[in-house]
Scaffold this active site. Structure first.
Site, mmCIF file in Angstrom:
data_model
loop_
_atom_site.group_PDB
_atom_site.id
_atom_site.type_symbol
_atom_site.label_atom_id
_atom_site.label_comp_id
_atom_site.label_asym_id
_atom_site.label_seq_id
_atom_site.Cartn_x
_atom_site.Cartn_y
_atom_site.Cartn_z
ATOM 1 N N GLU A 1 8.636 -11.271 -19.937
ATOM 2 C CA GLU A 1 7.326 -11.946 -19.865
ATOM 3 C C GLU A 1 7.302 -13.201 -20.738
ATOM 4 O O GLU A 1 6.421 -13.380 -21.580
ATOM 5 C CB GLU A 1 6.209 -10.983 -20.265
ATOM 6 C CG GLU A 1 6.033 -9.858 -19.260
ATOM 7 C CD GLU A 1 4.755 -9.042 -19.456
ATOM 8 O OE1 GLU A 1 4.235 -9.007 -20.579
ATOM 9 O OE2 GLU A 1 4.279 -8.457 -18.472
ATOM 10 N N GLU B 1 7.638 -4.617 -13.232
ATOM 11 C CA GLU B 1 6.543 -3.869 -13.868
ATOM 12 C C GLU B 1 5.314 -3.977 -12.981
ATOM 13 O O GLU B 1 5.013 -5.042 -12.454
ATOM 14 C CB GLU B 1 6.156 -4.429 -15.247
ATOM 15 C CG GLU B 1 7.146 -4.149 -16.327
ATOM 16 C CD GLU B 1 6.708 -4.668 -17.700
ATOM 17 O OE1 GLU B 1 5.485 -4.742 -17.965
ATOM 18 O OE2 GLU B 1 7.600 -5.017 -18.482
HETATM 19 P P1 P53 Z 1 0.202 -2.832 -22.553
HETATM 20 C C1 P53 Z 1 0.106 -8.711 -21.970
HETATM 21 C C2 P53 Z 1 -0.382 -8.911 -20.684
HETATM 22 C C3 P53 Z 1 0.241 -8.305 -19.613
HETATM 23 C C4 P53 Z 1 1.342 -7.483 -19.832
HETATM 24 O O1 P53 Z 1 0.897 -3.660 -21.394
HETATM 25 C C5 P53 Z 1 1.826 -7.301 -21.105
HETATM 26 C C6 P53 Z 1 1.212 -7.923 -22.179
HETATM 27 C C7 P53 Z 1 1.732 -7.754 -23.561
HETATM 28 O O2 P53 Z 1 1.188 -6.646 -24.155
HETATM 29 O O3 P53 Z 1 2.915 -6.566 -21.390
HETATM 30 C C8 P53 Z 1 3.733 -5.954 -20.417
HETATM 31 O O4 P53 Z 1 1.231 -1.899 -23.085
HETATM 32 C C9 P53 Z 1 4.988 -5.636 -21.170
HETATM 33 C C10 P53 Z 1 5.127 -4.194 -21.535
HETATM 34 C C11 P53 Z 1 3.765 -3.577 -21.711
HETATM 35 C C12 P53 Z 1 3.049 -3.613 -20.371
HETATM 36 O O5 P53 Z 1 2.991 -4.929 -19.855
HETATM 37 O O6 P53 Z 1 -0.211 -3.838 -23.533
HETATM 38 O O7 P53 Z 1 6.153 -6.132 -20.567
HETATM 39 O O8 P53 Z 1 5.953 -4.120 -22.658
HETATM 40 O O9 P53 Z 1 3.770 -2.290 -22.215
HETATM 41 C C13 P53 Z 1 1.647 -3.056 -20.396
HETATM 42 O O10 P53 Z 1 -0.926 -2.100 -21.916
#
Ligand code: P53
Length: 479
Positions: free
Chosen positions: A179, A377
């Site tokens: 990201e 993801e």
């Molecule tokens: P969490 C920000 C916005 C979108 C995705 O996110 C993001 C983030 C950073 O936190 O992170 C990605 O756990 C990331 C993962 C993360 C997942 O999305 O904040 O690649 O490490 O766990 C979900 O709810």
């Protein structure tokens, strides 16, 4: 139930996690400290605090994760039971180079990933690996200034080369920086630390610091692509873009233009990594804003020669913008520019849920970057309830994933988007990246642990586990 669509033959079904959110074992096997080891837990709407050392009176949720370091063999068996063809994780940089600047890698750390990848392969699962997933060694941040410093580019390429040499027979699909474009939100010191290892001074220009650090990451990424291909031309090395479409709030021309400019700003990272050069508007923008970025002719040659092989991306939500006369040039400033979209619902954490946006995103990227795509993801962070009999009925997660998969399948079948795989977030519960919470759960597999790291660490299957197993068995026909 069949909705009339499925994925192409050979599609890479799987699931994803990242080392720092799952492994725990923060002092095992000679591991050094990464930035994730000094991040305290935040909460819904409360930012995490980063310390500059592990403080004795604080707790740090990434120190335990879900103890994947000691449970990976049983976890991978569960992934195999779901029918995973691939499994995305990251290599903790600090297991390989504990401080980031050692001359030789840590053999114990290398051995851990040998065992992990071998276990995957024995179970018919191919590993998909991110090199840098919010895990930069703390020493590279504190003593080198993170990606302000070209010495950190060298540290990264050395790490990448070590991994490619060691694992190229076991891992075909790689990504460089997770990201990488989250730092578009440069008002967030957390985002700039996670992405680039930047510690900011109050009186510096944070936006300029972001562009400069991102530039050095582009150079590091492009060098890694070249090194990887030289070691093994069959390696597929991708970028990883957090994709969240930004819609105009209305059909008012100013809203539409603002949305276009916001998309350009948030996704120029993909332009550089996929096309091997900056789009012209970026340099114009830097001039207009008085931003100086050190881009040398040598850097430009490296970017050109190190374009990525495929587009890895995450998709969780969409956003919207509305023209505002206080911002006549329509410059995108994430926290101030985003507005609520009245047409889509939101999760408990305020994330806008928009399956159709995934099809839009895939078409947008396909038109622009002309590369295979991999959804690495996509998932739904939610509170899960364990029933008295131990079952977990996460129908909200099934609905989220099913709705998104249908749109991805339509993008493939109706629009011709070349999609190679899907690794939803997350294969198993993990500690949330933005909040450090355990209770914001994403997995198909429940892990018995709470926000304080108390629990039995026992694994159990959620309803979504059985649902996903059937999705994979029917190649995405039964959603
Ligand atoms: P969490 C920000 C916005 C979108 C995705 O996110 C993001 C983030 C950073 O936190 O992170 C990605 O756990 C990331 C993962 C993360 C997942 O999305 O904040 O690649 O490490 O766990 C979900 O709810």
């Amino acid at each position: 139930m069949s909705k009339g669509y499925k994925m192409p033959e050979g599609f890479l079904w799987g699931g994803a996690i990242a080392a720092h959110q799952a492994e725990g074992g923060w002092q095992e096997g000679g591991k050094g400290l990464s930035i994730a080891d000094v991040m305290r837990a935040g909460a819904n709407g409360v930012a995490r605090i980063e310390d500059d050392a592990v403080l004795p009176d604080q707790t740090y949720p990434n120190h335990w994760g879900v103890e994947f370091y000691s449970h990976y063999k049983e976890d991978i068996k569960l992934f195999a039971e779901m029918g995973f063809k691939c499994f995305r994780t990251s290599i903790a940089w600090t297991r390989i180079y504990p401080n980031g600047d050692e001359a030789v890698p840590n053999e114990e750390g290398l051995k851990f990933y040998d065992d992990l990848f071998d276990t995957c392969l024995e179970n018919g699962i191919q590993p998909v690996v991110t090199l840098s997933h919010f895990e930069i060694p703390l020493k590279l941040v504190k003593e080198y200034g993170g990606f302000r410093n070209r010495a950190v580019v060298d540290a990264f390429t050395k790490f990448a080369e070590t991994c490619f040499r060691r694992y190229h027979n076991k891992v075909k699909y790689w990504m460089t920086f997770n990201e990488i474009n989250n730092q578009t939100n440069w008002r967030s010191d957390h985002a700039l630390l996670q992405n680039s290892g930047l510690i900011l001074k109050d009186d510096e220009n944070w936006e300029e610091a972001m562009f400069q650090a991102a530039h050095l990451e582009f150079v590091a990424s492009a060098q890694a692509v070249q090194i990887g291909h030289a070691i093994d031309p069959s390696l597929q090395i991708g970028d990883m873009i957090a994709f969240s479409p930004i819609y105009p709030l209305t059909a008012k021309p100013e809203d539409v233009l603002f949305a276009q400019r916001a998309m350009d700003y948030r996704y120029y990272f993909g332009d550089v990594q996929a096309n091997g050069e900056y789009p012209a508007w970026v340099r114009h923008y830097w001039d207009r804003k008085g931003i100086h970025v050190d881009v040398t002719p040598e850097d430009e040659a490296i970017l050109k020669a190190g374009a990525v092989d495929y587009i890895g991306f995450s998709y969780y939500n969409s956003n919207a913008v509305e023209y505002n006369e206080n911002n006549p040039e329509m410059d995108y400033d994430e926290p101030n520019s985003s507005v609520k979209n009245p047409y889509v619902p939101r999760s408990d954490w305020g994330w806008q849920i928009d399956p159709v946006g995934l099809r839009y995103a895939m078409n947008w990227m396909n038109a622009r970057w002309h590369k295979p795509m991999f959804i690495v993801e996509n998932g739904f962070g939610a509170y899960d309830t364990v029933e008295a009999d131990g079952s977990i009925h996460d129908d909200y997660r099934i609905k989220y994933l099913s709705d998104h998969l249908l749109q991805a399948e339509k993008a493939v079948a109706e629009d011709g988007v070349p999609l190679i795989g899907y690794t939803p977030w997350s294969a198993i519960d993990i500690v949330s990246a933005s909040t450090g919470e355990m209770k914001k759960r994403y997995g198909f597999i429940y892990v018995d642990a709470d926000d304080e790291g108390h629990g039995s660490w026992k694994r159990s299957r959620k309803d979504s586990f059985n649902w996903y197993k059937q999705v994979i068995a029917t190649n995405g026909e039964d959603l």
